[in-house]
Design a protein around this motif. Structure first.
Motif, short mmCIF file in Angstrom:
data_model
loop_
_atom_site.label_atom_id
_atom_site.label_comp_id
_atom_site.label_asym_id
_atom_site.label_seq_id
_atom_site.Cartn_x
_atom_site.Cartn_y
_atom_site.Cartn_z
N ILE A 236 15.29 -5.78 7.27
CA ILE A 236 14.07 -6.20 7.72
C ILE A 236 13.39 -6.75 6.44
O ILE A 236 13.16 -6.14 5.27
N LEU A 237 12.87 -8.11 6.64
CA LEU A 237 12.49 -9.02 5.22
C LEU A 237 11.00 -9.47 5.79
O LEU A 237 10.84 -9.76 6.70
N LEU A 238 10.16 -8.90 4.79
CA LEU A 238 8.75 -9.39 4.95
C LEU A 238 8.31 -10.50 4.15
O LEU A 238 8.43 -10.25 2.76
N VAL A 239 8.01 -11.52 4.68
CA VAL A 239 7.40 -12.71 3.93
C VAL A 239 6.03 -12.76 3.46
O VAL A 239 5.20 -12.36 4.48
N CYS B 195 2.31 -13.04 1.12
CA CYS B 195 1.22 -13.83 0.52
C CYS B 195 0.34 -13.07 -0.74
O CYS B 195 0.07 -11.82 -0.57
N SER B 196 0.15 -13.63 -1.75
CA SER B 196 -0.80 -12.77 -2.81
C SER B 196 -2.21 -13.74 -2.97
O SER B 196 -3.04 -13.24 -4.03
N VAL B 197 -2.41 -14.66 -2.30
CA VAL B 197 -3.75 -15.39 -2.58
C VAL B 197 -4.81 -14.37 -2.46
O VAL B 197 -5.68 -14.75 -3.36
N ARG B 198 -4.96 -13.42 -1.43
CA ARG B 198 -6.11 -12.69 -1.47
C ARG B 198 -5.51 -11.12 -1.21
O ARG B 198 -4.29 -10.88 -0.78
N GLU B 199 -6.29 -10.20 -1.73
CA GLU B 199 -6.04 -8.84 -1.79
C GLU B 199 -5.72 -8.29 -0.24
O GLU B 199 -4.72 -7.43 -0.15
N LYS B 200 -6.49 -8.96 0.58
CA LYS B 200 -6.11 -8.28 2.00
C LYS B 200 -4.81 -8.67 2.52
O LYS B 200 -4.21 -7.87 3.15
N ALA B 201 -4.31 -9.78 2.23
CA ALA B 201 -3.08 -10.07 2.43
C ALA B 201 -1.91 -8.93 2.07
O ALA B 201 -1.00 -8.79 2.71
N TRP C 10 1.41 -3.63 2.27
CA TRP C 10 1.65 -2.13 1.95
C TRP C 10 1.24 -1.35 3.22
O TRP C 10 2.09 -0.22 3.36
N ASN C 11 0.51 -1.52 4.09
CA ASN C 11 0.33 -0.93 5.38
C ASN C 11 1.66 -1.00 6.26
O ASN C 11 2.03 -0.16 6.91
N ARG C 12 2.16 -2.19 6.39
CA ARG C 12 3.35 -2.63 7.20
C ARG C 12 4.63 -1.33 6.56
O ARG C 12 5.36 -1.12 7.21
N LEU C 13 4.50 -1.73 5.26
CA LEU C 13 5.74 -0.81 4.54
C LEU C 13 5.67 0.70 5.10
O LEU C 13 6.48 1.46 5.07
N ARG C 14 4.19 1.23 4.91
CA ARG C 14 4.23 2.57 5.51
C ARG C 14 4.60 2.75 6.78
O ARG C 14 5.23 3.75 6.92
N HIS C 15 4.33 2.10 7.69
CA HIS C 15 4.77 1.75 9.03
C HIS C 15 6.51 2.00 9.11
O HIS C 15 7.01 2.67 9.86
#
Length: 477
Positions: free
Chosen positions: A30-33, A35-41, A46-51
């Motif tokens: 599983i690869l997550l692409v 973005c770092s432009v904003r903290e919310k992204a 991090w939330n997805r990784l917890r799941h």
């Protein structure tokens, strides 16, 4: 940009024997692409990784290993934290390291963590034809350049995606021709600073003069002579398929020479829609942001664009609560929104990013509640003005590229007009402008004429008049 990165990474993996699945439980990787432009992204990742943690633990118990990777800008920015937080992630690959994915995954197979976040001065993936992630889609993105040299004080992009470098025009034209052959009807040319495109691959153009910046605009770097520029690329791309719409994003307002504006006005298949990121309506804040222009210069450009391209649709980006922003600065941004009256807007509260000039030199001194309040006020004003701009289209016929069924009703279709505004209309039989006697139903990829009957800040609604073509519609106007 993330869609295009996904398609590049998938093309590389497919070539190395990987197959794709939409079922999470079937996946070995599983690869997550990111973005770092904003903290919310970043927080969403991090939330997805917890799941995914529970899924990985379950796989370990069943002795069916699962490898998890983080790709893109967040990998570049937070490599150490990603690898060490709970040891959940197996591979980390920055935006310039996708060619290394097969090796990184092989290392991960042995139980080791693997990372490559090296930035490149020349990687453009020019020889890799992206694999479209939505088969049969009517629209596609084509990356023409990577990185950014503008060094705006708030922006992380130069640090996560590196310096500007452009693909050779020949490889871009090859990709657009391939998409045309596949039936794609709209291509968006993509780059962090798309209109500063500069192809240096052909020797005979390396001594060409640097183009003139938009009046009243400046850069933090010296003018770059040589190369084939964006106007030449846009000209060549628009000639490939008269039935293919061309868009581009995201540009910088400084790079709009008259030849680009003239080309947009002349070519029927280059959309009369421009993204002009303002970020703020205050000259003082713009200076702190290192944007290279004043409010007055920006407004002069807007007026010049509207004179050069009658009926152009404008969109913009705005940041609420940047370092040192006062209530007066905020009011100036509100007044700019009213004065320009954009059709589309992207508005966000300021999120300070490490490594940026703002992080090292400025204070993030606007409280979060004030940022949020100012953002909400900007959104309110934008929606009021966008609704007025869109209401001006009521009674007009709009050429719409059909994308598919409306999300809200199976009895309606949706698409976008030339200005990139969503248009909803009934899924009904209609006549074909070519003169076919039998009624037809519009399909994804068709161009249709829709008479607008109502408008909001985000959507137009109308009635279907007929199916047509891009060329035929242009000839009638």
């Amino acid at each position: 940009m993330n869609v295009n990165d996904t398609e590049i990474a998938w093309a590389i993996l497919q070539k190395n024997g990987y197959t794709r699945t939409k079922e999470l439980d079937e996946a070995d990787v599983i690869l997550l692409v990111t973005c770092s432009v904003r903290e919310k992204a970043e927080q969403a990742i991090w939330n997805r990784l917890r799941h995914l943690k529970a899924l990985k633990s379950r796989r370990q118990q069943d002795r069916v290993p699962l490898r998890i990777g983080i790709l893109g800008c967040m990998a570049e920015r937070l490599k150490e934290e990603i690898l060490h937080r709970e040891k959940l992630v197996d591979i980390v690959a920055g935006p310039d390291a996708y060619r290394d994915l097969p090796r990184l995954l092989a290392v991960a197979e042995s139980g080791q963590q693997a990372a490559n976040v090296l930035l490149s001065l020349d990687e453009t993936y020019a020889d890799i034809l992206p694999v479209q992630t939505s088969a049969g889609g009517t629209t596609a993105f084509v990356s023409i350049m990577r990185g950014c040299d503008n060094m705006c004080s708030y922006c992380i992009v130069p640090f996560t995606r590196g310096r500007e470098r452009s693909r050779p025009i020949a490889s871009i034209l090859q990709e657009v021709r391939m998409l045309s052959d596949q039936g794609v009807k709209e291509v968006t040319l993509l780059g962090q600073n798309v209109n500063s495109f500069r192809d240096m691959s052909e020797v005979q153009f390396q001594s060409a003069a640097a183009p003139v910046l938009s009046r009243g605009f400046s850069t933090v770097y010296k003018a770059k002579p040589g190369g084939l520029r964006f106007a030449h690329l846009l000209d060549q791309v628009s000639r490939i398929d008269p039935e293919m719409r061309i868009r581009f994003t995201s540009p910088h307002p400084k790079d709009f020479p008259d030849e680009v504006l003239q080309l947009i006005q002349e070519r029927h298949n280059i959309c009369k829609q421009l993204h002009l990121p303002a970020q703020s309506g205050s000259t003082r804040v713009l200076e702190a942001m290192r944007r290279g222009y004043t409010r007055e210069a920006y407004l002069e450009l807007v007026h010049h664009v509207r004179e050069s391209i009658p009926g152009v649709s404008l969109s913009s980006d705005f940041i609420a609560g940047f370092c040192g922003e006062t209530e007066e600065d905020h009011q100036q941004t509100m007044s700019l929104l009213r004065e320009v009256r954009y059709n589309v807007g992207f508005l966000f509260a300021y999120s300070m990013r490490q490594k940026t000039r703002a992080y090292h030199r400025l204070q993030d001194d606007v409280p979060a509640d004030i940022k949020q309040r100012r953002l909400e006020e900007l959104i309110t004003v934008f929606r009021e003005e966008a609704a007025r701009a869109n209401e001006a289209m009521v009674g007009q016929s709009q050429l719409v590229l059909v994308e598919g069924p409306s999300k809200r009703s199976a009895l309606e279709l949706c698409g976008r007009n030339d200005g990139n505004i969503k248009v909803i209309f009934p899924d009904a039989e209609t006549e074909d402008a070519a003169g076919c006697e039998a009624p037809v139903r519009a399909q994804p990829g068709d161009y249709v004429l829709v008479k607008v009957t109502s408008a909001s800040s985000q959507t137009l609604k109308g009635v279907l008049l007929c199916r047509t073509t891009l060329s035929r519609s242009a000839a009638c106007h």
